[in-house]
Motif scaffolding. Structure first.
Motif: not given
Length: 266
Positions: A213-216, A230-236, A240-245
């Motif tokens: 997922a990090a490479e994608l 990026v869709k995620r479970p709420r507590k996930a 890895a990578g840049p911090v979301p805006s």
């Protein structure tokens, strides 16, 4: 891309569909079972070909219901009619507002439900699915949906591609780069007590977690014109990578938005 722990065969529900099932088995390089026994655990799953379409069926005496890509009935139909339109969190995350309908690539297409919501709101959506099994289910669902007038126009805005999304994204010429890239990677947690949908449980067995997922995400950030969602479970944890805006959070899920530049109509 099958998980090594899953065993899957192709079968027909009646003699009229045997030739189609055999052809699908050959295409997917899977075994064809002329006499499927759904109660037996000799195989984990069957891809079943019948009058209603292609279905993924887990085996065993207490097996759950079959999984299909369905854009006409059930939960998808209810969401299309009563889901909240442009007020839905996915619409806000992808930048749908006013007359703005960005071109979107959903590069973890799954059964196409998110892509269908975006297409129902007027977006052109490209879907990429690397699992041959899931791609077959999705292609079958789209084919059936094209035959129903109430959703035919919507699915006409959905284009399906097979393969690794990283390679697909990198192959796009600059003029075809999507404005928005949507990712919903398979989250690799193993809490068996959680109330997980049967589709998710089956996909974890058949496809496995998205360990790349990090490479994608990194490739998506290189290719997207305006934003990556990026869709995620709420507590996930974040990928890895840049911090979301910024983020949009709901009761059980959230969207991490990586803003690259202002969204504008083409």
């Amino acid at each position: 891309m099958l998980s090594n722990e899953s065993r899957i065969q192709v079968a027909a529900l009646d003699v009229d569909h045997e030739a189609q099932a055999q052809a699908l088995a050959h295409e997917l390089r899977l075994a064809f079972d002329p006499s499927p026994d759904l109660e037996s655990t000799a195989t984990d799953f069957y891809l079943l070909v019948g009058d209603e379409g292609l279905a993924l069926q887990e085996t065993g005496r207490k097996r759950p219901g079959a999984i299909m890509a369905d854009f006409v009935t059930g939960a998808v139909a209810h969401r299309r009619q009563f889901g909240g339109g442009k007020g839905q969190m996915i619409a806000k995350a992808c930048g749908i507002k006013g007359s703005l309908r960005p071109r979107i690539a959903d590069v973890t297409a799954g059964l196409g439900r998110d892509a269908f919501v975006l297409a129902s709101l007027g977006c052109q959506v490209q879907m990429v699915e690397r699992s041959a099994i899931v791609h077959a289910l999705l292609a079958d669902g789209l084919m059936r949906a094209h035959q129903h007038p109430e959703v035919a126009e919507i699915v006409s805005r959905m284009a399906l591609f097979s393969g690794d999304a990283r390679h697909w994204l990198r192959s796009l010429p600059d003029r075809d780069r999507p404005q928005v890239i949507h990712l919903d990677p398979m989250f690799p947690h193993s809490d068996k007590s959680a109330q997980v949908k049967k589709e998710m449980l089956a996909f974890r067995s058949v496809v496995g977690a998205d360990e790349d997922a990090a490479e994608l995400l990194a490739v998506a950030l290189e290719v997207a014109q305006c934003r990556v969602v990026v869709k995620r479970p709420r507590k996930a944890p974040d990928i890895a990578g840049p911090v979301p805006s910024y983020r949009l959070e709901g009761k059980s899920g959230r969207y991490d938005i990586y803003a690259l530049r202002r969204l504008e109509a083409d």
